[in-house]
Design a protein around this motif. Structure first.
Motif, short mmCIF file in Angstrom:
data_model
loop_
_atom_site.label_atom_id
_atom_site.label_comp_id
_atom_site.label_asym_id
_atom_site.label_seq_id
_atom_site.Cartn_x
_atom_site.Cartn_y
_atom_site.Cartn_z
N MET A 253 0.83 -1.21 0.00
CA MET A 253 0.00 0.00 0.00
C MET A 253 0.86 1.25 0.00
O MET A 253 0.59 2.21 -0.72
N LEU A 254 1.89 1.23 0.83
CA LEU A 254 2.76 2.41 0.94
C LEU A 254 3.52 2.64 -0.36
O LEU A 254 3.71 3.78 -0.79
N ALA A 255 3.95 1.54 -0.99
CA ALA A 255 4.71 1.67 -2.24
C ALA A 255 3.82 2.25 -3.34
O ALA A 255 4.22 3.16 -4.07
N VAL A 256 2.59 1.73 -3.41
CA VAL A 256 1.67 2.21 -4.45
C VAL A 256 1.39 3.70 -4.26
O VAL A 256 1.35 4.48 -5.22
N THR A 257 1.21 4.12 -3.02
CA THR A 257 0.86 5.52 -2.76
C THR A 257 2.10 6.41 -2.65
O THR A 257 1.98 7.56 -2.23
N SER A 258 3.24 5.90 -3.02
CA SER A 258 4.43 6.75 -2.93
C SER A 258 4.64 7.57 -4.20
O SER A 258 5.60 8.32 -4.30
N ILE A 259 3.74 7.41 -5.17
CA ILE A 259 3.82 8.24 -6.38
C ILE A 259 3.62 9.71 -5.96
O ILE A 259 2.64 10.02 -5.27
N PRO A 260 4.55 10.60 -6.36
CA PRO A 260 4.47 11.99 -5.90
C PRO A 260 3.11 12.64 -6.16
O PRO A 260 2.62 13.40 -5.31
N ALA A 261 2.49 12.34 -7.29
CA ALA A 261 1.20 12.96 -7.59
C ALA A 261 0.15 12.61 -6.54
O ALA A 261 -0.66 13.44 -6.14
N LEU A 262 0.21 11.37 -6.06
CA LEU A 262 -0.75 10.92 -5.05
C LEU A 262 -0.53 11.61 -3.71
O LEU A 262 -1.48 11.86 -2.97
N LEU A 263 0.73 11.89 -3.44
CA LEU A 263 1.06 12.55 -2.18
C LEU A 263 0.26 13.84 -2.04
O LEU A 263 -0.36 14.10 -1.00
N LYS A 264 0.26 14.64 -3.11
CA LYS A 264 -0.48 15.92 -3.08
C LYS A 264 -1.98 15.66 -2.97
O LYS A 264 -2.66 16.29 -2.19
N GLN A 265 -2.43 14.71 -3.76
CA GLN A 265 -3.86 14.46 -3.83
C GLN A 265 -4.41 13.96 -2.49
O GLN A 265 -5.51 14.32 -2.09
N MET A 266 -3.62 13.13 -1.81
CA MET A 266 -4.12 12.53 -0.57
C MET A 266 -4.00 13.45 0.64
O MET A 266 -4.66 13.22 1.65
N GLY A 267 -3.14 14.44 0.53
CA GLY A 267 -3.02 15.41 1.63
C GLY A 267 -2.71 14.76 2.96
O GLY A 267 -1.76 14.00 3.08
N ARG A 268 -3.56 15.03 3.96
CA ARG A 268 -3.29 14.54 5.33
C ARG A 268 -3.42 13.02 5.41
O ARG A 268 -2.77 12.39 6.23
N ASN A 269 -4.29 12.49 4.58
CA ASN A 269 -4.46 11.03 4.61
C ASN A 269 -3.18 10.28 4.24
O ASN A 269 -2.95 9.17 4.67
N TRP A 270 -2.37 10.95 3.42
CA TRP A 270 -1.10 10.32 3.00
C TRP A 270 -0.23 10.06 4.23
O TRP A 270 0.30 8.98 4.43
N LYS A 271 -0.14 11.08 5.06
CA LYS A 271 0.69 10.96 6.27
C LYS A 271 0.13 9.89 7.21
O LYS A 271 0.87 9.12 7.81
N LYS A 272 -1.18 9.89 7.28
CA LYS A 272 -1.86 8.92 8.13
C LYS A 272 -1.52 7.50 7.65
O LYS A 272 -1.15 6.63 8.44
N LEU A 273 -1.64 7.30 6.35
CA LEU A 273 -1.36 5.99 5.77
C LEU A 273 0.10 5.60 5.98
O LEU A 273 0.42 4.48 6.38
N HIS A 274 0.98 6.54 5.70
CA HIS A 274 2.41 6.19 5.75
C HIS A 274 2.95 6.05 7.17
O HIS A 274 4.03 5.51 7.37
N GLY A 275 2.16 6.50 8.14
CA GLY A 275 2.51 6.22 9.53
C GLY A 275 2.45 4.74 9.83
O GLY A 275 3.01 4.26 10.83
N LEU A 276 1.77 3.99 8.96
CA LEU A 276 1.68 2.53 9.16
C LEU A 276 3.05 1.87 9.12
O LEU A 276 3.21 0.72 9.52
#
Lengths: 273, 203
Positions: B131-154
Motif C-alpha cells: 500500500m505504501l509503495a503504491v501511494t508513494s507516487i508523488p502525484a498521489l502525495l499531493k492528492q491525498m493530503g493529510r491522509n497520506w501521512k496517516k497511511l504512511h505512519g503505518l
C-alpha cells in the motif's frame, strides 16, 4: 578421512543420493555454530583420535571401548537412509555403521534398562558453541539425547562411523554418531562419548530448550506440524542448484512405517510428538 | 551555515542508495548461478532477502533522526528510495518463499498463511508495504493530503510486524532478532511524539 571396509547396500534403482559435498557442508552441529556452514568451517580441528565411548548404567558389564579399534572389528555395513530434519529438509545419505542393538547387547543390559541416554563430548576448548551461548544457540551443553529401549534395539537404529565409504568428517559427528531414520535429525546425536542405560526417560537437549516444539519421541510425522511450520512436506536436497530444489511429501515415520509403526501402536502421536 | 545541501549532493546520496540496494541483488544472482548458496539454497536465499528487507526498513526509519541530528533536511529525500527498495526486497523475499520454497502450491500456501502466525505477520507487513509503495507516487502525495501521512505512519506498525516475524521464524537463538527489535524500538522511541500524534489521528 580414512577408507572403511564394509558390506555395501544396493540402493533402489530410482534412489537419488544427496551429493557428498552437500552432506558434509550443510550441517546442524550447534557446538560449532548455528549456521549451516559453521560446522564445516569450525569443526576441522576437533581431535577425534583417540576416542573412547563409555557404556554404563543398567548393564551387567559396563565398559569403555576404543572407537577406532571397534571400527576394525565389529563388522560394518552400509545403510542408505533418508535424513529428515525437523526444519523440513531431507537428504539421502549412505551411512556406514553397525546396529546399536547388537552393540548394546555386549554390555548385557539388565531388566531395569528401559531407556538409553546418549551424551556428546563436552569440551568448551574445542567447541566454540559450548564456550559462548550466542555461538551455541542457547542449547544447554553437553548435548544429550535418548531412546526408549525398544527403539534403541530396533535393527534400523545404527551407530554410524562413516558416510560415502569413509570415516565421518567432524561436522557430521565424527568419529561416532547415532542415526535413527524414522526420527527427526536432531535425535541423531553426534560425537558420542557416553551411553547410559537407565530406568527413567532421560532429558533430551531440544526438548529442554523448547518443550512445546520438540518432544522426546520426535518421530517424523506429516500429520503433526511444528508449532511454527508445516511438517507435511520437505525440501529434498539433491544434486543441482536453486531451481532444481524439489518439495516432496513427508511420509509417516519418514517412510519406515512398515518397520517401526508397531512400536507406537498404543500411543497418541499428537500427544507424544 | 544552515547546513542545507545543494541538490546535487542529495541526489548523489540517492544514487548511493540505489547502488547499495542493487549491488547485493547482483551478487545474489551471481551466487545463484555459481551454486554458492550452500546445501539448502532456497532457505539461504529467502533468509538473505528477508534480512536485506528488514535492514532497509530500519535504515528508512533512521533517516529522519539522522537528518535532525546533522541539521540536513535534504537527507529526508532518501526516505522514499530506501522505503521503495525495502518493498522490493520484501517482495523478492515473499516471492522466493511462494515460488521456490512452496513451489506455488496454492493449497499449501493458503494453509501456511492461516496456520503459521509468523508467516501471517510477515504477509501483513508486506501488504502494508505494498500500500505504501503504491501511494508513494508523488502525484498521489499531493492528492491525498493529510491522509497520506496517516497511511504512511503505518510504517511504524510494519517495523513491529517485521521484527516479530523474524523472531518467530528462527529455530533457536533469539539474540539476533532481539538486536533488530531493540534498534526498531529505539527508532520508534526517538519519535514517540510523532508516533503518538499519528495514533491520535485515527480518533
Amino acid at each position: 578421512r580414512k577408507s572403511l571396509t564394509f558390506n555395501p547396500h544396493e540402493p533402489a534403482p530410482d534412489l537419488v543420493l544427496t551429493p557428498q559435498a552437500k552432506v558434509i557442508s550443510h550441517n546442524n552441529f550447534y557446538e560449532f555454530g548455528t549456521g549451516k556452514t559453521d560446522p564445516a568451517e569450525n569443526a576441522q580441528r576437533l581431535r577425534t583420535e583417540p576416542w573412547t565411548l563409555t557404556v554404563e548404567g543398567e548393564v551387567e558389564k559396563p565398559g569403555t571401548v576404543d572407537v577406532w579399534k571397534l571400527m576394525g572389528e565389529i563388522g560394518l555395513e552400509e545403510r542408505i537412509y533418508r535424513m529428515r530434519c525437523v526444519e523440513a529438509w531431507s537428504m539421502n545419505i549412505p551411512w556406514v555403521g553397525f546396529e546399536l542393538g547388537k552393540f548394546l547387547k555386549r554390555f548385557a543390559p539388565t531388566s531395569r534398562a528401559k531407556y538409553v541416554a546418549f551424551e556428546t563430548l563436552y569440551d568448551p576448548e574445542q567447541m566454540p558453541g559450548q564456550r559462548n551461548r550466542y555461538v551455541g544457540g542457547g542449547v544447554d551443553y553437553p548435548y544429550v539425547e535418548g531412546l526408549r529401549m525398544d527403539e534403541a534395539l530396533h535393527p534400523l537404529t545404527i551407530l554410524s562411523v562413516g558416510l560415502y565409504g569413509k570415516t565421518l568428517p567432524p561436522q557430521n559427528g565424527a568419529p561416532i554418531r547415532l542415526v535413527v531414520p524414522w526420527k527427526y535429525g536432531f535425535k541423531g546425536i553426534k560425537s558420542i562419548v557416553k551411553i547410559r542405560l537407565v530406568e527413567k526417560m532421560p532429558p533430551t537437549s531440544w526438548n529442554k530448550l523448547a518443550p512445546q516444539e520438540y518432544g522426546f519421541y520426535a518421530n517424523v510425522n506429516p500429520e503433526v506440524d511444528h508449532p511454527r511450520w508445516s511438517q507435511a512436506s520437505e525440501r529434498f536436497i539433491g544434486p543441482g542448484g536453486l531451481f532444481a530444489v524439489k518439495r516432496q511429501p513427508t511420509l509417516p515415520f519418514n517412510g519406515y512405517a512398515e518397520e517401526v509403526a508397531s512400536l507406537y501402536s498404543n500411543m497418541d502421536l499428537r500427544k507424544f510428538y | 551555515m544552515t547546513g542545507q545541501w545543494k541538490k546535487p549532493a542529495a541526489s548523489g546520496l540517492q544514487v548511493a542508495v540505489h547502488i547499495g540496494a542493487l549491488l547485493p541483488l547482483l551478487w545474489l544472482s551471481v551466487a545463484i548461478t555459481d551454486g554458492r548458496l550452500g546445501g539448502d539454497p532456497v532457505k539461504e536465499l529467502i533468509h538473505y532477502l528477508g534480512m536485506g528487507a528488514i535492514r532497509l526498513l530500519l535504515l528508512t526509519l533512521l533517516v529522519s533522526p539522522l537528518a535532525k541530528a546533522v541539521h540536513v533536511g535534504q537527507l529526508n529525500r532518501l526516505r522514499r528510495p530506501l522505503g521503495l527498495w525495502c518493498f522490493a526486497w520484501a517482495t523478492l523475499h515473499f516471492a522466493a518463499w511462494l515460488a521456490l520454497d512452496l513451489g506455488l502450491d496454492w493449497s499449501l500456501i493458503g494453509a501456511e498463511l492461516v496456520k503459521r502466525t509468523y508467516i501471517l505477520l510477515g504477509f501483513s507487513a508486506w501488504l502494508v508495504l505494498l500500500m505504501l509503495a503504491v501511494t508513494s507516487i508523488p502525484a498521489l502525495l499531493k492528492q491525498m493530503g493529510r491522509n497520506w501521512k496517516k497511511l504512511h505512519g503505518l510504517l511504524y506498525l510494519v517495523v513491529i510486524l517485521a521484527c516479530w516475524h523474524f523472531w518467530w521464524s528462527v529455530k533457536s537463538g533469539w539474540i539476533e532478532p532481539a538486536v533488530y527489535t531493540a534498534v526498531a524500538l529505539a527508532l520508534l522511541a526517538w519519535r514517540y511524539q510523532a508516533v503518538a500524534r499519528w495514533a491520535r489521528s485515527f480518533r
